[in-house]
Scaffold this active site. Structure first.
Site, PDB file in Angstrom:
ATOM      1  N   LYS A  67       0.836  -1.215   0.000  1.00  0.00           N
ATOM      2  CA  LYS A  67       0.000   0.000   0.000  1.00  0.00           C
ATOM      3  C   LYS A  67       0.866   1.258   0.000  1.00  0.00           C
ATOM      4  CE  LYS A  67      -2.876   0.591   3.618  1.00  0.00           C
ATOM      5  NZ  LYS A  67      -2.526   1.837   4.322  1.00  0.00           N
ATOM      6  N   GLN A 215       4.731   9.167   7.293  1.00  0.00           N
ATOM      7  CA  GLN A 215       3.789  10.015   6.546  1.00  0.00           C
ATOM      8  C   GLN A 215       4.196  11.475   6.647  1.00  0.00           C
ATOM      9  OE1 GLN A 215      -0.104   9.087   8.081  1.00  0.00           O
ATOM     10  NE2 GLN A 215      -0.108   7.054   7.167  1.00  0.00           N
ATOM     11  N   ASP A 366       2.037  -1.104  11.952  1.00  0.00           N
ATOM     12  CA  ASP A 366       0.698  -1.543  11.527  1.00  0.00           C
ATOM     13  C   ASP A 366       0.391  -2.981  11.938  1.00  0.00           C
ATOM     14  OD1 ASP A 366       0.204   0.901  10.365  1.00  0.00           O
ATOM     15  OD2 ASP A 366       0.952   0.295   8.396  1.00  0.00           O
TER      16      ASP A 366
END
Ligand code: S3P
Length: 489
Positions: A67, A215, A366
């Site tokens: 992803k 991010q 995650d």
């Protein structure tokens, strides 16, 4: 030939995110044929599913594309001049939302008949002002990276997302992006929806990350692309480095150096002309984590996961599970498009609880929902620390993990940034509960895996968000022997 829109012949409704940008078209053999563009909706269609104790899981699984890399391939393809081709792109809702946003900003993006994707980029600084609101659905990565990519282009754009994304903190990217000269009008607490006015005369910046976040690092590096001169991000803990690797792949000048205090400075030189590339997206280790843990927990299992990305900034879970006694072997280690890739062979194992140090958290951030499930089937206590970031993911994952495991009969404790799970060995978890997923794909998948090894079935209240990252999760797991049913037995 007639097409089935959004249906699944096996009786499981196809997951739909809260904000689908395209509806999938399947042929009668359940092959993804293409997409039909949809207007963005905020409707959710909850799809519960129940997982039941299964026999040995066996066979070979190829998980969908990573992803993180998929988002970045689309974004950098859109910022290059000319035609980029991407093979193995994750066709999950999060990535499709990024594609729709990039289209609204002027890039031409299409899926080819052979399944590869083509992007005709507009060049660094070439985005045009979008006529509509940019909707990132459930995706924090898409939203934060795109805020960075737009922040140094003199256009205005309004960003939004689903209810989960609109709760997540954006101040962490707003703060550095304002230093470039961008202006923001956000909801209270720095939340989406927000309107961004990109900097007219962007200035390069030097910024130390207050949280270990790839991010935020990536948002700053992408903004730095359209600022004249050198932009620097300083990080204390290594976070995933896909942006740096892919920027280099597209011809940008990126370097990193160790500086005093054990910190790392990452530099990008502004205003390069990015050259279009061919990107091959490797399998997502965060998706592979689910069948991997399932094979460890279901006795007699023997599974091969092919083509999994093993970048060290992402492979913390494998390291930890091996230390817990997991029988996991890596074969065919190779390099593909600048990333280390291998096949992962897993056999059912007796796991031992252990203390997991906070320093390893960024490389498996995650994976805590599924690690906590593994810990519930280990012998003894597992202690996990350094987990403050789990509070601000797609859901408050610390609370969601603790609540779900308690409902299933496990003894769990949480604090602001830690979690302990008491395990009682293989097949020891009671189950027999319904678990709330809170619009979080990884909570849904983690508890479906728990149900495959628990005494009584586990029902997950909504699997629709699984489509954000692992749209083929249910059929892929069924193919190796997982028992997933629509109703409780
Ligand atoms: C991601 C970074 C991580 C991770 C997310 C994807 C990325 O978030 O949780 O799923 O692609 O950069 P943070 O960087 O905020 O920890």
């Amino acid at each position: 030939m007639s097409w089935i829109v959004g249906g699944d012949l096996r009786g499981v409704p196809l997951p739909r995110s809260a904000a689908p940008v395209k509806e999938k078209l399947y042929d009668q053999n359940q092959r993804l044929h293409g997409y039909r563009h949809l207007s963005v909706t905020t409707d959710t269609v909850p799809s519960p599913l129940t997982a039941t104790a299964s026999g040995p899981l066996s066979g070979t699984v190829r998980v969908p594309g990573d992803k993180s890399i998929s988002h970045r391939a689309l974004i950098l393809g859109a910022l290059a001049v000319g035609k980029t081709r991407v093979d193995g792109l994750l066709e999950g809702d999060d990535v499709l939302a990024t594609a729709a946003v990039l289209r609204a900003l002027g890039a031409d993006i299409a899926r080819d008949k052979d399944g590869s994707w083509t992007i005709f980029g507009v060049g660094v600084g070439g985005f045009t002002e979008p006529a509509q609101v940019l909707d990132h659905g459930n995706s924090g990565t898409g939203a934060r990276l795109m805020l960075g990519a737009v922040a140094t282009t003199p256009i205005s754009a309004t960003f939004t997302g689903d209810a989960s994304l609109c709760r997540r903190p954006m101040r962490r990217v707003i703060e550095p992006l304002e230093m470039f000269g961008a202006e923001f009008h956000a909801r209270d607490g720095g939340r989406l929806p927000l309107t961004l006015k990109g900097a007219r005369m962007a200035m390069p910046i030097s910024y130390r990350l207050p949280v270990a976040s790839a991010q935020v690092k990536s948002a700053v590096l992408l903004a730095g692309l359209n600022a004249p001169g050198r932009t620097t991000v300083v990080e204390a803990q290594a976070t995933r480095d896909h942006t740096e690797r892919m920027l280099k792949h597209f011809g940008a000048t990126v370097s990193s150096e160790k500086i005093e205090g054990g910190l790392t400075a990452i530099h990008v030189e502004g205003q390069p002309e990015l050259a279009p590339q061919h990107v091959r997206v490797p399998g997502d280790p965060s998706s592979a984590a689910f069948p991997l843990v399932a094979a460890l927990l279901v006795s007699g299992s023997n599974l091969r996961l092919e083509g999994v990305m093993l970048n060290p900034t992402r492979s913390g879970l494998i390291t930890v599970l091996q230390r817990m006694g997991g029988n996991i072997a890596i074969e065919n280690l190779r390099e593909e498009s600048g990333e280390t890739v291998g096949d992962v062979v897993v056999r059912a194992s007796v796991l031992k609880g252990m203390e997991i140090e906070p320093e390893i958290a960024p490389s498996m951030i995650d994976e805590y929902p599924i690690l906590a499930v593994a810990a519930a089937f280990a012998e003894g206590r597992t202690i996990m620390r350094g987990l403050a970031e789990l509070r601000v993911k797609e859901s408050d994952r610390l609370a969601a993990i603790a609540d779900g495991l308690k409902r299933c009969g496990a003894k769990v404790e949480i604090g602001e940034d830690w979690l302990t799970v008491e395990g009682h060995g293989a097949n020891s978890l009671a189950g027999g509960a319904t678990v709330a997923t809170h619009m979080d794909h990884r909570i849904a998948m983690a508890f479906l895996i728990a149900g495959l090894a628990s005494k009584a079935p586990i029902k997950v209240d909504d699997t629709s968000f699984v489509a954000t990252s692992f749209p083929t999760f249910v059929p892929a797991m069924r193919q190796i022997g997982a028992l997933f049913q629509l109703k409780n037995r």
